[in-house]
Design an enzyme around this catalytic site. Structure first.
Site, PDB file in Angstrom:
ATOM      1  N   ALA A 236     -33.747   2.970  45.479  1.00 52.70           N
ATOM      2  CA  ALA A 236     -34.694   1.932  45.083  1.00 52.70           C
ATOM      3  C   ALA A 236     -35.823   1.883  46.089  1.00 52.70           C
ATOM      4  CB  ALA A 236     -33.983   0.597  44.965  1.00 52.70           C
ATOM      5  N   ASP A 390     -33.699 -12.125  41.569  1.00 49.95           N
ATOM      6  CA  ASP A 390     -34.000 -10.795  41.042  1.00 49.95           C
ATOM      7  C   ASP A 390     -33.002 -10.428  39.942  1.00 49.95           C
ATOM      8  OD1 ASP A 390     -35.236  -8.380  40.729  1.00 49.95           O
ATOM      9  OD2 ASP A 390     -34.272  -7.417  42.437  1.00 49.95           O
TER      10      ASP A 390
END
Length: 719
Positions: A236, A390
């Site tokens: 990521a 998130d």
């Protein structure tokens, strides 16, 4: 709405170390080391005291003699790890992790400006790279505006902006993800496309990741893991994840390792973005929010994500608050293998919530998992105020046991207590279509400063919600509602708090996932039982006032609203009939309850009349026809001089009250004994006076009705 995908992050369940080995009576070699104790940090959810009060203390740590020697830490001593067996040991392990994070970087605009202001070549090089990409995008917007196709090309430009952010790297991926939750800054097309930002960045060399693990923990890879994946299993914007097996417990774990030099790159980018924010504040009129303040707030959140010890604490707090429900799973942190740049957590076997066919092959129902997510999101927003900032399909897994697992706790946020109640009040005003009150709610929600006149906003709210509310709650699509509200927010000087934007996005994501399994699913219908339960059972004065506002209108009690609230509230597994009864009485008998008491007296008389006359009317129907003809001179309506419509309304009111009582009786915790506290309340002097007034009101109303029948004066329906 498809959402962003970020790095897989998971954690370890159970104690951070196993309490036994395959050999039942292992021997240990001991090494005593002296460490400097960090000052204990203030905690919000867990408190602890030092077991040894001295400013410097001794820790005795153990390892089996068969283990390979551990690499020396910076002080030159051999560091070996103990095996915590209880909560006290876990706290000590967390404390050691906090000590390793003592020098973690914290975002400061002044420090960033000081650091990069003295590196002009580096700043200019990165600025040219960013300005070339962003400038080309801005030029296209300018051409669209000159050509009159700005609105027509919004979707195309939104896709291009998403691709531009991906090419510019981690900071801009995070920035795009942040913008995707800001309806006060971006039009709906941009919100949707930026929410699809993928963390499709290349992995960094595995050798660097393993070196980082050893450097951060002061241990060799072989002394920690019996196996570890040779390559990252997920990557990521800020780091990448490896799958490993702990050497002494055999536990599968996920090891998240931070990208090299990521702090340097992000700091430089935020220095440039902040400078751009000053220009936007000065020259761009259609953006009403303070862009520099937003950049600073977002930078603080991203820098917090860079501290993996903080992420571990976030996970622990989240687990304590929300994993008490049997359908929610939150993994634990392995503290002694966690530092600022390395996070070791339990490996969670599961399927992403977006992979619905795989979920169904396991015999699980997607809608059950989505409902669990909705209820947990509502608790996060409105109950404890601490929530996952998130939420997207990559961070929500369906476990083989049918639980919804939450992952990746780098970005968390909090809802202020006053805002939690204001949101529920806002829902009540929406149901009542009280758009003036809705507009005033934006003050309490910190959407608007108190000096902003809300009167121009009321027509915009009315125009949108009058159409939206033509549907029932079960028919209303949440994404449509959010998109429409986003258009209103975008047109007026709103500054949407991060907590509100993030939770709206969370519920929108969950509805989007559910729509794949059931095109008719509506998140508002799934959320309504929670709101109903809170309104009926929460003793908070703000919510009590909201309930009264919902149930009373123009001096009349809306029994249909109460019946609907009870019907929906019972669908929430935590609903309690006991809690629903007593707070209402306390409000009724409070010193400030005079207006409410007057309404109750009037309504009690009306209900008593409905019971009395309705029952008499039904009894009359059982009297033989010839007797009715003799006694009442052939009057088809019997002894009552009233219209058939009025009598039917009375019977309907009586039946509705009986249904409401039936709903209370059918609650899982209903017991006649719960009425005892109510009887005690009724013994209070104010309650006795209220009872007398109710009896008086009923007597007067029935006497008036009796005289009316004697004099044969027709009554009106409004009476």
């Amino acid at each position: 709405m498809t959402t962003i995908a970020t790095m897989l992050s998971s954690s370890l369940s159970g104690p951070p170390f196993c309490s036994s080995f395959s050999n039942p009576t292992p021997s240990f070699t001991f090494k005593t080391i002296t460490v400097k104790r960090p000052r204990p940090r203030a905690r919000t959810s867990t408190s602890f005291t030092w077991l040894n009060p001295q400013p410097r203390g001794v820790l005795v740590e153990a390892t089996p003699p068969s283990s390979p020697p551990s690499p020396s830490p910076r002080d030159g001593s051999i560091k070996v790890l103990a095996l915590p067996e209880n909560r006290a040991d876990d706290i000590q392990a967390e404390t050691r992790a906090l000590a390793r994070a003592a020098n973690a970087s914290v975002y400061s605009p002044q420090l960033v400006a000081s650091k990069y202001g003295s590196q002009p070549m580096k700043v200019v090089g990165r600025a040219l790279q960013v300005l070339t990409a962003v400038g080309l995008f801005g030029l296209k917007l300018l051409v669209d505006q000159k050509s009159g196709v700005l609105d027509q090309n919004k979707r195309i430009r939104a896709i291009e902006l998403r691709d531009t952010f991906t090419r510019l790297g981690p900071t801009f991926v995070k920035l795009g993800q942040g913008l995707s939750t800001r309806p006060d800054i971006c039009p709906p097309e941009y919100l949707e496309e930026l929410s699809e930002l993928q963390d499709g960045l290349p992995t960094f060399p595995d050798e660097q990741a393993f070196e980082c693990i050893e450097r951060e923990l002061g241990l060799s890879i072989d002394s920690i893991f019996s196996s570890i994946s040779p390559r990252a299993v997920a990557a990521a914007s800020l780091g990448q994840v490896y799958k490993g097996t702990l050497k002494y417990s055999g536990k599968l774990v996920a090891i998240k390792v931070q990208r090299p030099d990521i702090e340097e790159a992000i700091g430089l980018d935020f220095y440039l973005i902040r400078g751009l924010g000053f220009l936007i504040n000065k020259y761009v009129n259609f953006i009403t929010s303070d862009v520099v303040a937003l950049v600073d707030e977002f930078a603080r959140r991203v820098f917090q994500e860079l501290n993996y010890v903080q992420e571990g604490q976030n996970a622990r707090r989240f687990k304590k608050l929300y994993a008490d429900k049997e359908n929610i799973f939150v993994p634990d942190v392995f503290w002694d293998y966690t530092s600022v740049k390395v996070l070791t957590m339990e490996w969670v076997d599961g399927v992403k919530l977006s992979e619905q066919e795989a979920i169904e092959r396991q015999g699980l129902k997607v809608l059950d998992l989505v409902n669990a997510g909705i209820q947990c999101s509502l608790r996060q927003l409105l109950e404890y105020g601490y929530f996952h900032a998130d939420p997207h399909p990559g961070n929500l897994l369906a476990t083989p046991e049918g639980k919804l697992a939450f992952l990746d706790f780098g970005m968390m946020s909090e809802t202020p207590e006053e805002a939690r109640y204001a949101i529920i009040g806002h829902v009540v005003h929406l149901v009542n279509r009280d758009y003036e009150a809705m507009a005033r709610d934006y003050y309490d929600l910190d959407f608007l400063s108190r000096d902003v006149d809300v009167s121009p906003i009321v027509p915009a709210l009315r125009n949108f919600f009058d159409d939206a509310l033509n549907y029932t709650v079960s028919e209303l699509n949440f994404k449509t509602l959010v998109d429409g509200l986003g258009n209103v927010l975008y047109q007026y000087p709103f500054n949407v708090p991060a907590y509100y934007a993030l939770i709206l996005r969370s519920l929108t994501v969950l509805e989007g996932l559910a729509l794949y399994a059931d095109p008719n699913f509506k998140v508002l219908a799934a959320s309504y039982p929670y709101f109903a339960k809170r309104l009926l059972t929460d003793p908070n004065p703000y919510l009590r006032d909201a309930l009264i506002e919902l149930l009373f209108k123009d001096g009349k009690f809306r029994w249909n609203r109460l019946e609907n609230l009870l019907t929906q509230g019972k669908k929430d597994r935590d609903f309690s009939a006991k809690e629903a009864l007593q707070p209402v009485l306390k409000v009724l008998l409070s010193a400030d309850g005079e207006d409410l008491r007057n309404l109750v007296i009037k309504e009690a008389a009306r209900v008593s009349e409905a019971f009395t006359l309705g029952t008499m009317s039904e009894t009359y129907q059982y009297i033989p026809h010839f007797v009715r003809s003799l006694v009442f001179n052939g009057n088809a309506n019997g002894p009552f001089m009233m219209s058939e419509t009025e009598m039917q309304n009375m019977i309907e009111l009586r039946d509705q009250v009986l249904r409401i009582w039936g709903l209370l009786q059918s609650s899982h915790d209903f017991d006649p004994a719960i009425l005892l506290p109510i009887l005690q309340v009724l013994e209070q002097p104010e309650a006795r006076r209220l009872g007398g007034r109710v009896v008086s009101g009923i007597t007067q109303r029935l006497a008036a009705r009796f005289l009316q029948q004697i004099l044969r004066v027709p009554s009106t329906a409004s009476e």
